[in-house]
Write a protein that holds these residues in place. Structure first.
Motif, mmCIF file in Angstrom:
data_model
loop_
_atom_site.group_PDB
_atom_site.id
_atom_site.type_symbol
_atom_site.label_atom_id
_atom_site.label_comp_id
_atom_site.label_asym_id
_atom_site.label_seq_id
_atom_site.Cartn_x
_atom_site.Cartn_y
_atom_site.Cartn_z
ATOM 1 N N VAL A 146 0.860 -1.181 0.000
ATOM 2 C CA VAL A 146 0.000 0.000 0.000
ATOM 3 C C VAL A 146 0.901 1.237 0.000
ATOM 4 O O VAL A 146 1.831 1.336 0.804
ATOM 5 C CB VAL A 146 -0.928 0.005 1.235
ATOM 6 N N LEU A 190 -10.561 -1.001 5.047
ATOM 7 C CA LEU A 190 -10.367 -1.480 6.416
ATOM 8 C C LEU A 190 -11.698 -1.601 7.159
ATOM 9 O O LEU A 190 -11.937 -2.599 7.851
ATOM 10 C CB LEU A 190 -9.420 -0.552 7.176
ATOM 11 N N GLU A 202 -5.725 -3.241 12.994
ATOM 12 C CA GLU A 202 -5.610 -3.002 11.554
ATOM 13 C C GLU A 202 -4.128 -2.811 11.252
ATOM 14 O O GLU A 202 -3.469 -1.994 11.901
ATOM 15 C CB GLU A 202 -6.339 -1.724 11.153
ATOM 16 N N ARG A 207 -4.127 3.033 9.518
ATOM 17 C CA ARG A 207 -4.844 3.520 8.341
ATOM 18 C C ARG A 207 -4.374 4.894 7.862
ATOM 19 O O ARG A 207 -4.638 5.284 6.730
ATOM 20 C CB ARG A 207 -6.347 3.523 8.593
ATOM 21 N N LYS A 260 -3.881 -6.285 -1.913
ATOM 22 C CA LYS A 260 -3.137 -5.254 -1.173
ATOM 23 C C LYS A 260 -2.676 -5.840 0.150
ATOM 24 O O LYS A 260 -3.336 -6.717 0.719
ATOM 25 C CB LYS A 260 -4.014 -4.021 -0.893
ATOM 26 N N ARG A 261 -1.579 -5.324 0.697
ATOM 27 C CA ARG A 261 -1.002 -5.830 1.948
ATOM 28 C C ARG A 261 -1.701 -5.174 3.140
ATOM 29 O O ARG A 261 -1.168 -4.271 3.778
ATOM 30 C CB ARG A 261 0.508 -5.615 1.957
ATOM 31 N N VAL A 262 -2.903 -5.665 3.420
ATOM 32 C CA VAL A 262 -3.754 -5.127 4.481
ATOM 33 C C VAL A 262 -4.395 -6.300 5.218
ATOM 34 O O VAL A 262 -4.930 -7.211 4.577
ATOM 35 C CB VAL A 262 -4.860 -4.222 3.884
ATOM 36 N N ALA A 272 -6.849 -8.637 2.925
ATOM 37 C CA ALA A 272 -7.484 -8.004 1.762
ATOM 38 C C ALA A 272 -7.675 -8.959 0.581
ATOM 39 O O ALA A 272 -8.716 -8.897 -0.080
ATOM 40 C CB ALA A 272 -6.707 -6.756 1.351
ATOM 41 N N VAL A 314 -1.372 -2.294 7.973
ATOM 42 C CA VAL A 314 -1.095 -2.071 6.560
ATOM 43 C C VAL A 314 0.399 -2.344 6.352
ATOM 44 O O VAL A 314 1.229 -1.886 7.148
ATOM 45 C CB VAL A 314 -1.450 -0.623 6.165
ATOM 46 N N ASN A 315 0.717 -3.084 5.310
ATOM 47 C CA ASN A 315 2.098 -3.475 4.997
ATOM 48 C C ASN A 315 2.791 -4.142 6.185
ATOM 49 O O ASN A 315 3.903 -3.773 6.572
ATOM 50 C CB ASN A 315 2.909 -2.265 4.509
ATOM 51 N N LEU A 368 -8.518 3.385 1.344
ATOM 52 C CA LEU A 368 -7.946 2.447 2.303
ATOM 53 C C LEU A 368 -8.808 2.379 3.557
ATOM 54 O O LEU A 368 -9.078 1.295 4.081
ATOM 55 C CB LEU A 368 -6.510 2.855 2.662
#
Length: 161
Positions: free
Chosen positions: A21, A32, A71, A113, A56-58, A49, A73-74, A28
């Motif tokens: 991401v 989420l 949550e 996020r 996506k890397r979520v 995801a 991300v990456n 985004l």
């Protein structure tokens, strides 16, 4: 916020290397929010995801502990240690479970996020959930790692007592 369709195996998106991401924006945030709603609606403890068709890397995780909804991300692992062997299931592979060997303790980092760095330490179920969801970001499913795979146990039905 809305419930998204959970992609089922053997959909190709479940085997892709998810993309990093780079934009922390309203799209985004919606992803989420929708992922959390979808996970809770399906009685899951984690969702990646790719499981809602987005490469996506979520990930979102909630194992019912004091952390509540996480949550990331990456996400990436900082350290992994120990060992546990236990049952896993997957919302993308309904009806099956497997015994998977995982690290018992992990430290994982990523971003929230809004792009703020985060780090968590997880043991036992939280460690397992983090590893399971990050595997999804790398196109790996629990059945690829399971020492044994079997039909999921059904919860006994209540008979009005």
């Amino acid at each position: 916020m809305s419930i998204r369709l959970i992609v089922k195996h053997p959909d190709d998106v479940l085997r892709e290397q998810a993309k990093e991401v780079t934009k922390f924006n309203a799209n985004l945030h919606k992803l989420l929010d929708d992922m959390a709603d979808t996970m809770y609606d399906a009685d899951g403890v984690g969702l990646a995801a790719p499981q809602v068709g987005i490469s996506k890397r979520v990930i979102v995780v909630d194992v019912g502990d004091d952390n509540g909804l996480i949550e990331l991300v990456n996400p990436e692992f900082v350290s992994m240690e120990g060992e546990q062997l236990g049952p896993e299931g997957c919302l993308s592979i309904p009806g099956l479970q497997g015994d998977v060997r995982r690290a018992n303790r992990v430290v994982i980092r990523g971003f929230d996020r809004n792009g703020k760095p985060l780090q968590y330490e997880g043991t036992e179920l939280l460690s397992r959930a983090f590893q399971h969801e990050v595997d999804h970001l790398n196109g790996v499913l629990f059945v690829d790692l399971a020492e044994s795979v079997y039909e999921a146990r059904r919860e006994p039905e209540q008979d009005g007592e």
